[in-house]
Design a protein around this motif. Sequence first.
Motif, PDB file in Angstrom:
ATOM      1  N   ALA A   8       0.837  -1.206   0.000  1.00  0.00           N
ATOM      2  CA  ALA A   8       0.000   0.000   0.000  1.00  0.00           C
ATOM      3  C   ALA A   8       0.870   1.253   0.000  1.00  0.00           C
ATOM      4  N   ARG A   9       1.938   1.246   0.808  1.00  0.00           N
ATOM      5  CA  ARG A   9       2.824   2.423   0.867  1.00  0.00           C
ATOM      6  C   ARG A   9       3.505   2.659  -0.472  1.00  0.00           C
ATOM      7  N   LYS A  10       3.908   1.565  -1.113  1.00  0.00           N
ATOM      8  CA  LYS A  10       4.579   1.661  -2.400  1.00  0.00           C
ATOM      9  C   LYS A  10       3.669   2.336  -3.434  1.00  0.00           C
TER      10      LYS A  10
ATOM     11  N   ILE B 227      -6.605  -1.794 -11.906  1.00  0.00           N
ATOM     12  CA  ILE B 227      -5.493  -0.846 -11.732  1.00  0.00           C
ATOM     13  C   ILE B 227      -4.487  -1.379 -10.704  1.00  0.00           C
ATOM     14  N   PHE B 228      -4.939  -2.113  -9.682  1.00  0.00           N
ATOM     15  CA  PHE B 228      -3.991  -2.677  -8.720  1.00  0.00           C
ATOM     16  C   PHE B 228      -3.156  -3.791  -9.343  1.00  0.00           C
ATOM     17  N   GLY B 229      -3.602  -4.326 -10.453  1.00  0.00           N
ATOM     18  CA  GLY B 229      -2.798  -5.310 -11.181  1.00  0.00           C
ATOM     19  C   GLY B 229      -1.461  -4.721 -11.624  1.00  0.00           C
ATOM     20  N   PHE B 230      -1.401  -3.399 -11.770  1.00  0.00           N
ATOM     21  CA  PHE B 230      -0.152  -2.745 -12.190  1.00  0.00           C
ATOM     22  C   PHE B 230       0.731  -2.363 -10.993  1.00  0.00           C
ATOM     23  N   LEU B 231       0.280  -2.675  -9.791  1.00  0.00           N
ATOM     24  CA  LEU B 231       1.001  -2.301  -8.563  1.00  0.00           C
ATOM     25  C   LEU B 231       1.359  -0.818  -8.598  1.00  0.00           C
ATOM     26  N   ASP B 232       2.659  -0.484  -8.393  1.00  0.00           N
ATOM     27  CA  ASP B 232       2.995   0.945  -8.364  1.00  0.00           C
ATOM     28  C   ASP B 232       3.433   1.448  -9.742  1.00  0.00           C
ATOM     29  N   HIS B 233       2.887   0.843 -10.793  1.00  0.00           N
ATOM     30  CA  HIS B 233       3.185   1.327 -12.140  1.00  0.00           C
ATOM     31  C   HIS B 233       2.012   2.105 -12.737  1.00  0.00           C
TER      32      HIS B 233
ATOM     33  N   ALA C 144      -2.148   0.973   4.688  1.00  0.00           N
ATOM     34  CA  ALA C 144      -0.743   1.248   5.023  1.00  0.00           C
ATOM     35  C   ALA C 144      -0.518   1.377   6.525  1.00  0.00           C
ATOM     36  N   GLN C 145      -1.585   1.571   7.285  1.00  0.00           N
ATOM     37  CA  GLN C 145      -1.427   1.783   8.728  1.00  0.00           C
ATOM     38  C   GLN C 145      -0.956   0.527   9.455  1.00  0.00           C
TER      39      GLN C 145
END
Lengths: 315, 314
Positions: free
Chosen positions: A307-309, B286-292, B313-314
């Motif tokens: 999630a952070r990434k 969109i989450f399939g692309f992760l941080d792309h 993230a918490q």
Amino acid sequence: MSVTRARRITDYGTRLRRLLAIIPWIAARKAATFEEIAIRFGLTVAEVENELLLAACCGLPPYSPDRLIELIVDEDRVTADVPEYFRRPPRLSAADGFALLAAGKALLAVPGSDPSGPLARAMDKLGGVLGVGDRVAVELDAPEHLDALRAAAAAHDTVEIDYYSASRDEATTRRVDPLLVFTDAGHWYVDGYCHRTDAVLHFRVDRVSAVRPTGDSFEPRTVDVPKVGVFHPGPDTPVVTVELPKRGAWVAETYPVEGVRELKNGRLRVQLAISGPAFLERLLLRVGPTAKVVEPKEMAEIAQQAARKVLARYS
Amino acid sequence: MGAPPPIVVGVVDRLERLTNLIALLLNAARPITLDEIVMSIEGYPKEPETRRQAFERDKRLLRDEGVPVETVHVDDGKAAYRISSDEYYLPPLDLSEDELVALNLAVAAVHLEGGRGSEALWSLGDAPAEALPPLAALPVIDALPALFDGCRRRAAVSFSYRGQTRTLEPWGMFFREGFWYVAGRDVDRSEERVFRADRIQGDVTVGPPAAFDRPETFDPQQVMPEQAFRMAMVEPTLVDVEVDAPHAAAATADAGGEEAVIDRRPDGGVTLRIAVANPDAFRSWIFGFLDHAHVVAPPAVRTRFVKWLETMAQ
């Protein structure tokens, strides 16, 4: 109303349709050997004998010669005298008609196939007889490098590819002998010997971003038809235990899970084989905040890290 | 030929009974009742109820195999049966040699799960068999033949879908992105609907034939936008998404092609404008692309994603 049940291997149904195809086939030739019949209809010679022995008893009362299927067996050869009403085969069953249309339409959907060639003409005729030719469509995608990889596979040319591995979320360049290119469950794959890992791997063609010739060729060899639509866990595949909210039940239905347990609070505890950390990250991001990794402990933070990434892109 | 298989006197093989039943019903001058059938055909049980059940099983098997057994009610209300020769025989296909070869090659190259295909060629003629590497594998699920039967006979089909019974006038079927779909008019909702065939639970019931007219202009390939996030669940929202270079081509294809590209950066990355009609499917995509990849606009959608991620993230 008739209920069409899920198709089971109803031996009688298959045998009946086969018999009603064999009889006109022999009738058209007047005579055939058992072996010819066996080859044509995918049977053993003994099975052919058995089926024909039954057929020889069939016909209409009062079972006079003109109303009866008459089969004369001479050594390994059968001569047939068939009443008019059994000289033509019956219509295709829904299952058979559908199977033929689906296979033909799938091949026509492969990029590069001839839209007005013999197969297209055969499909038109078949569709006309079945009354639904234009009502069944098969679409296959056409990834950018499909043609180059199919050409390389056909010519036995070793190529260098740029490939994105989704399970590891990394881009690599490797030399590959493309052995077989095929489509399964909506994606194109190239089954290729990878020189870097010294193994035959499945590559998704839509994740290939470049194909370069190497000038080398490879010895052709046959490969088994792989089943790649689903990820198959191996003995070394890591297994994680994940706790999911009730609405995450689709995970258990979608991925190869090794165990599901419903907890008292309605949440699910699922054991899951994972193909790589990126696979687990995607899964957790999709299920959302209430999913968490229980085992192994060192992966407990993976949802937060993922999630952070992604969040870093939004700031 | 070796010794013939032994014949057991008094036992009529069911295959023989079925073949005789076809011969009888196909040649009957008028529809005939079960009482008349058992006078001509051996092998049915003597006891009336067991006999009725055996006949019903035979009738169902014949229909499953595509043999059109019609039921009509004669004067005294009794059911009578016949097979119309117009309906029974395979019309001439007039396949040329090269067409027959092409059809055989298609069946060899396309693997249908469940192994159907080669049997379908039994009646169509002889062609040289050739071993070919497989080129495609298609799933075949239990519901497909019945749905196809409904399509070709213009018969309504009923089935259970996500726990509800649906009745559909099937207009056509298509295979896309690894799944079979059936499209048509949902009779109870009086609306055009698309169903994923593998989500149908249990048996499919096929109603009487020629029950509806298909719209002339219907084309199964035009039915549904390709990506699940464009399948109508809510009114579509236009969402702008920024995607990094390595995934730009795949994402552009998912979004419907070049017309979705509203910006192209020198490094190869793109910004796509996408009509999202199914927010859950869009999030999954969109989450399939992760941080792309990430959502740029509108602010409301962007904020939803940020909140989702912040909570995680918490």
